[in-house]
Design a protein around this motif. Structure first.
Motif, PDB file in Angstrom:
ATOM      1  N   LEU A 136      19.427 -44.001   7.193  1.00  0.00           N
ATOM      2  CA  LEU A 136      20.825 -43.597   7.053  1.00  0.00           C
ATOM      3  C   LEU A 136      21.493 -43.397   8.409  1.00  0.00           C
ATOM      4  N   GLY A 137      20.720 -43.506   9.479  1.00  0.00           N
ATOM      5  CA  GLY A 137      21.273 -43.272  10.808  1.00  0.00           C
ATOM      6  C   GLY A 137      21.667 -41.824  11.032  1.00  0.00           C
ATOM      7  N   LEU A 138      20.909 -40.887  10.451  1.00  0.00           N
ATOM      8  CA  LEU A 138      21.237 -39.474  10.620  1.00  0.00           C
ATOM      9  C   LEU A 138      20.983 -39.040  12.062  1.00  0.00           C
ATOM     10  N   PRO A 139      21.883 -38.258  12.642  1.00  0.00           N
ATOM     11  CA  PRO A 139      21.587 -37.644  13.935  1.00  0.00           C
ATOM     12  C   PRO A 139      20.768 -36.370  13.739  1.00  0.00           C
ATOM     13  N   GLU A 140      20.178 -35.899  14.807  1.00  0.00           N
ATOM     14  CA  GLU A 140      19.524 -34.582  14.800  1.00  0.00           C
ATOM     15  C   GLU A 140      20.590 -33.509  14.607  1.00  0.00           C
ATOM     16  N   PHE A 141      20.296 -32.507  13.782  1.00  0.00           N
ATOM     17  CA  PHE A 141      21.189 -31.349  13.674  1.00  0.00           C
ATOM     18  C   PHE A 141      20.681 -30.306  14.652  1.00  0.00           C
ATOM     19  N   SER A 165      26.741 -50.785   6.782  1.00  0.00           N
ATOM     20  CA  SER A 165      26.111 -49.491   7.048  1.00  0.00           C
ATOM     21  C   SER A 165      24.698 -49.646   7.587  1.00  0.00           C
ATOM     22  N   THR A 166      24.193 -48.564   8.143  1.00  0.00           N
ATOM     23  CA  THR A 166      22.806 -48.562   8.612  1.00  0.00           C
ATOM     24  C   THR A 166      21.845 -48.745   7.447  1.00  0.00           C
ATOM     25  N   LEU A 167      22.151 -48.155   6.302  1.00  0.00           N
ATOM     26  CA  LEU A 167      21.297 -48.342   5.127  1.00  0.00           C
ATOM     27  C   LEU A 167      21.250 -49.817   4.727  1.00  0.00           C
ATOM     28  N   ASN A 222      19.674 -56.650  23.705  1.00  0.00           N
ATOM     29  CA  ASN A 222      20.403 -56.499  24.956  1.00  0.00           C
ATOM     30  C   ASN A 222      20.554 -55.021  25.243  1.00  0.00           C
ATOM     31  N   LEU A 223      19.765 -54.546  26.185  1.00  0.00           N
ATOM     32  CA  LEU A 223      19.820 -53.142  26.572  1.00  0.00           C
ATOM     33  C   LEU A 223      20.573 -52.956  27.880  1.00  0.00           C
ATOM     34  N   GLY A 224      21.120 -54.052  28.409  1.00  0.00           N
ATOM     35  CA  GLY A 224      21.813 -53.992  29.683  1.00  0.00           C
ATOM     36  C   GLY A 224      23.257 -53.551  29.565  1.00  0.00           C
ATOM     37  N   ALA A 225      23.952 -53.595  30.685  1.00  0.00           N
ATOM     38  CA  ALA A 225      25.331 -53.114  30.746  1.00  0.00           C
ATOM     39  C   ALA A 225      26.355 -54.183  30.393  1.00  0.00           C
ATOM     40  N   GLU A 226      25.932 -55.455  30.347  1.00  0.00           N
ATOM     41  CA  GLU A 226      26.851 -56.558  30.084  1.00  0.00           C
ATOM     42  C   GLU A 226      26.375 -57.386  28.902  1.00  0.00           C
ATOM     43  N   PRO A 227      27.302 -58.014  28.163  1.00  0.00           N
ATOM     44  CA  PRO A 227      26.901 -58.924  27.075  1.00  0.00           C
ATOM     45  C   PRO A 227      26.075 -60.088  27.622  1.00  0.00           C
ATOM     46  N   VAL A 228      25.213 -60.651  26.762  1.00  0.00           N
ATOM     47  CA  VAL A 228      24.378 -61.777  27.186  1.00  0.00           C
ATOM     48  C   VAL A 228      24.516 -62.921  26.184  1.00  0.00           C
ATOM     49  N   PRO A 229      24.506 -64.170  26.673  1.00  0.00           N
ATOM     50  CA  PRO A 229      24.560 -65.309  25.749  1.00  0.00           C
ATOM     51  C   PRO A 229      23.239 -65.463  25.019  1.00  0.00           C
ATOM     52  N   LEU A 230      23.318 -65.894  23.781  1.00  0.00           N
ATOM     53  CA  LEU A 230      22.122 -66.083  22.956  1.00  0.00           C
ATOM     54  C   LEU A 230      21.552 -67.482  23.162  1.00  0.00           C
ATOM     55  N   PRO A 231      20.275 -67.662  22.862  1.00  0.00           N
ATOM     56  CA  PRO A 231      19.716 -69.017  22.912  1.00  0.00           C
ATOM     57  C   PRO A 231      20.316 -69.870  21.799  1.00  0.00           C
ATOM     58  N   ALA A 232      20.111 -71.172  21.898  1.00  0.00           N
ATOM     59  CA  ALA A 232      20.589 -72.060  20.833  1.00  0.00           C
ATOM     60  C   ALA A 232      19.958 -71.649  19.509  1.00  0.00           C
ATOM     61  N   TYR A 233      20.787 -71.520  18.482  1.00  0.00           N
ATOM     62  CA  TYR A 233      20.271 -71.069  17.187  1.00  0.00           C
ATOM     63  C   TYR A 233      20.989 -71.784  16.062  1.00  0.00           C
ATOM     64  N   GLU A 234      20.319 -71.782  14.923  1.00  0.00           N
ATOM     65  CA  GLU A 234      20.897 -72.398  13.728  1.00  0.00           C
ATOM     66  C   GLU A 234      21.783 -71.424  12.986  1.00  0.00           C
ATOM     67  N   SER A 235      21.320 -70.154  12.900  1.00  0.00           N
ATOM     68  CA  SER A 235      22.099 -69.149  12.182  1.00  0.00           C
ATOM     69  C   SER A 235      21.699 -67.753  12.612  1.00  0.00           C
ATOM     70  N   VAL A 236      22.620 -66.825  12.412  1.00  0.00           N
ATOM     71  CA  VAL A 236      22.336 -65.404  12.610  1.00  0.00           C
ATOM     72  C   VAL A 236      21.809 -64.853  11.290  1.00  0.00           C
ATOM     73  N   LEU A 237      20.591 -64.349  11.318  1.00  0.00           N
ATOM     74  CA  LEU A 237      19.987 -63.779  10.112  1.00  0.00           C
ATOM     75  C   LEU A 237      20.443 -62.346   9.884  1.00  0.00           C
ATOM     76  N   LEU A 238      20.496 -61.582  10.947  1.00  0.00           N
ATOM     77  CA  LEU A 238      20.837 -60.164  10.852  1.00  0.00           C
ATOM     78  C   LEU A 238      21.170 -59.661  12.249  1.00  0.00           C
ATOM     79  N   ALA A 239      22.168 -58.812  12.363  1.00  0.00           N
ATOM     80  CA  ALA A 239      22.560 -58.284  13.662  1.00  0.00           C
ATOM     81  C   ALA A 239      22.911 -56.811  13.535  1.00  0.00           C
ATOM     82  N   SER A 240      22.608 -56.048  14.563  1.00  0.00           N
ATOM     83  CA  SER A 240      22.925 -54.625  14.548  1.00  0.00           C
ATOM     84  C   SER A 240      24.381 -54.363  14.904  1.00  0.00           C
ATOM     85  N   GLY A 241      25.039 -55.352  15.510  1.00  0.00           N
ATOM     86  CA  GLY A 241      26.455 -55.258  15.862  1.00  0.00           C
ATOM     87  C   GLY A 241      27.139 -56.586  15.601  1.00  0.00           C
TER      88      GLY A 241
END
Length: 521
Positions: free
Chosen positions: A372-377, A446-448, A484-503
């Protein structure tokens, strides 16, 4: 049947905080049974229950007073059996928590030891020692803060690596392993598929009980952790597990050890044939949000298990550590108030970490509320805190209550559908209305929703690092996970389709603090 646990997704239930079925504000088996369809739709293969045994609950149930029963606050043995049978109907296995290092001071065996006095067989079930004056037998410290010894009225001291209400068993006494073999069989005979072994790197102590140069608690090898006797001991437990039939559900029986270590090499002794079938890999959530550090941890973890029949399940949270949203969103660790957490940043990173977790080879454990993406209380009032870590450290350490808050199911205000009553055993924060199961089921972003899709679409195939990226890998020939954990966006490798993305992926570019699953060309 095969070793089903090798690539299973296991959902951890902290019973007090999952779902309340009788309106008293505390979770129970009736509540868990009612929410079983949710777990089936989430797609998990098994559930692990943290302790539900009779207990004073001085340490959230990890102070066990009876290893072979259910605390009335959670229901009855019949309720447990009903849940196991109903879960089997969904193809879901059940794992129970075994706590062999210590028990509750209310356990009849410890009460008998106190009554029997020094030198008695009853006291030899535990670690009692004489010491001159009012000085403890050695300089060992409790992992919860303060000394690891407490003096009894007759002058002897007893050892407790955790709270004083949790005396350590004496595993050098043959009666102790014999007792626990009966406990294991009691639950395996009831149809459980496996055991989670608490403090699995503990149990045996150096019989000399020597002082140590640095008594600061840690998980490094010591006179009380990672003792050589453990390897042979767990071989005996493996023999018990392997004695159960494979050809009927739940199939082969397993166990997963809570093996903490300061370094990954501390776990090497347990990765041998015929030992504990699984050893938790906690290093993923102990590693900073840094691509190079995570890549090192993943490589070392995979190398550790290569050529072994032991599985090292991946985890990014559990009932003992700060929730990922707050851990990844805190500019300094550990945060001590909700105001110190950048929830938006932490949420982005936690979603990316979820795709990493569920794309890696092997088993993954998900702690309730993580999906659910709950934060710590963090802002629980002092008077409401329950964890002995907070009490024994006199507030210097907030403890683990913040990740144990009852999870939100529905509605826009407390108790968020957790109970039909008006209050919960730990208070919930305001502002969780958008994080409820109900709200997230209605939101395809949603995260769920992310967890449900990731569990359903977990990849298979050989793992290999993908060149040209700080943190990217393939599974088989046509699947890639890129972070991508860096400070700038990065280009993706050649791909057929996006299966799932966090953003959001735009024009083939991966935003910072994001992860994506790709079908490669």
């Amino acid at each position: 049947m095969t070793q089903w646990w090798r690539d299973a997704v296991v959902y951890q239930i902290y019973p007090r905080s999952f779902a309340d079925g009788n309106g008293d504000g505390t979770g129970d088996f009736a509540g868990a049974l009612a929410r079983l369809p949710y777990l089936a739709e989430l797609g998990v293969d098994a559930v692990w229950f943290s302790p539900f045994y009779p207990s004073p609950l001085a340490d959230g149930g990890y102070d066990v007073a009876d290893y072979c029963d259910v605390d009335p606050r959670f229901g009855t043995l019949a309720d447990f059996d009903t849940f196991v049978a109903a879960a089997a109907g969904h193809g879901i296995r059940v794992i129970v928590d075994i706590v062999p290092n210590h028990c509750s001071s209310a356990h009849p065996a410890f009460q008998a030891a106190l009554a029997a006095g020094p030198g008695s067989p009853e006291r030899d079930l535990f670690i009692f020692r004489d010491a001159p004056g009012n000085t403890a037998p050695n300089n060992w410290q409790s992992l919860f803060g303060g000394p690891a010894w407490t003096q009894t009225p007759d002058g002897q001291w007893y050892l407790h690596l955790f709270d004083s209400s949790q005396p350590d068993w004496n595993w050098a006494n043959p009666a102790v392993p014999a007792m626990f073999e009966k406990v294991l069989r009691f639950w395996l005979d009831r149809g459980v598929a496996g055991l989670r072994v608490d403090v699995a790197h503990g149990l045996f102590k150096d019989p000399e009980l020597p002082d140590v140069p640095d008594p600061t608690p840690s998980d490094r090898p010591s006179p009380w952790f990672h003792r050589p006797e453990l390897v042979a001991h767990y071989a005996t437990w493996r023999a018990i597990l392997d004695s159960y039939p494979e050809d009927v559900f739940p199939g082969r029986r397993t166990a997963v050890g809570e093996f903490w270590g300061d370094e990954i090499t501390h776990l090497e002794p347990y990765f041998i044939p015929g030992g504990m079938p699984q050893a938790f890999n906690f290093f993923l959530f102990q590693t900073a949000w840094d691509a190079a550090a995570l890549r090192h941890t993943i490589t070392a973890s995979i190398t550790l298990a290569e050529g072994s029949d032991v599985v090292a399940p991946w985890v990014i949270s559990n009932h003992d550590v700060m929730r990922p949203v707050s851990r990844y969103g805190a500019p300094a660790a550990p945060a001590r108030s909700d105001a110190e957490v950048d929830v938006a940043l932490g949420t982005r990173r936690a979603r990316a970490a979820a795709l990493l977790l569920l794309a890696l080879p092997g088993s993954a454990y998900v702690y309730q509320g993580e999906e659910l993406g709950l934060p710590e209380f963090l802002d629980i009032p002092a008077a409401d805190r329950d964890d002995p870590v907070y009490r024994r450290s006199e507030g210097a350490r907030l403890g683990r209550d913040g990740c144990r808050v009852p999870i939100p199911w529905s509605g826009t205000a407390q108790p968020y559908g957790f109970t039909e009553g008006t209050s919960t055993w730990l208070p919930q924060p305001s502002g969780w209305g958008s994080l409820t199961v109900e709200a997230q089921l209605a939101d395809p972003t949603s995260t769920l929703a992310l967890y449900r899709q990731a569990i359903a679409g977990r990849p298979a195939g050989e793992f290999a690092w993908l060149d040209g990226y700080d943190l990217a890998f393939t599974r088989g020939e046509d699947f890639a996970c890129v972070l991508n954990l860096g400070a700038e966006p990065v280009p993706l490798p050649a791909y057929e389709s996006v299966l799932l993305a966090s953003g959001t992926i735009t024009d083939g570019v991966l935003p910072t603090d994001s992860a994506v699953w790709l079908r490669l060309r």
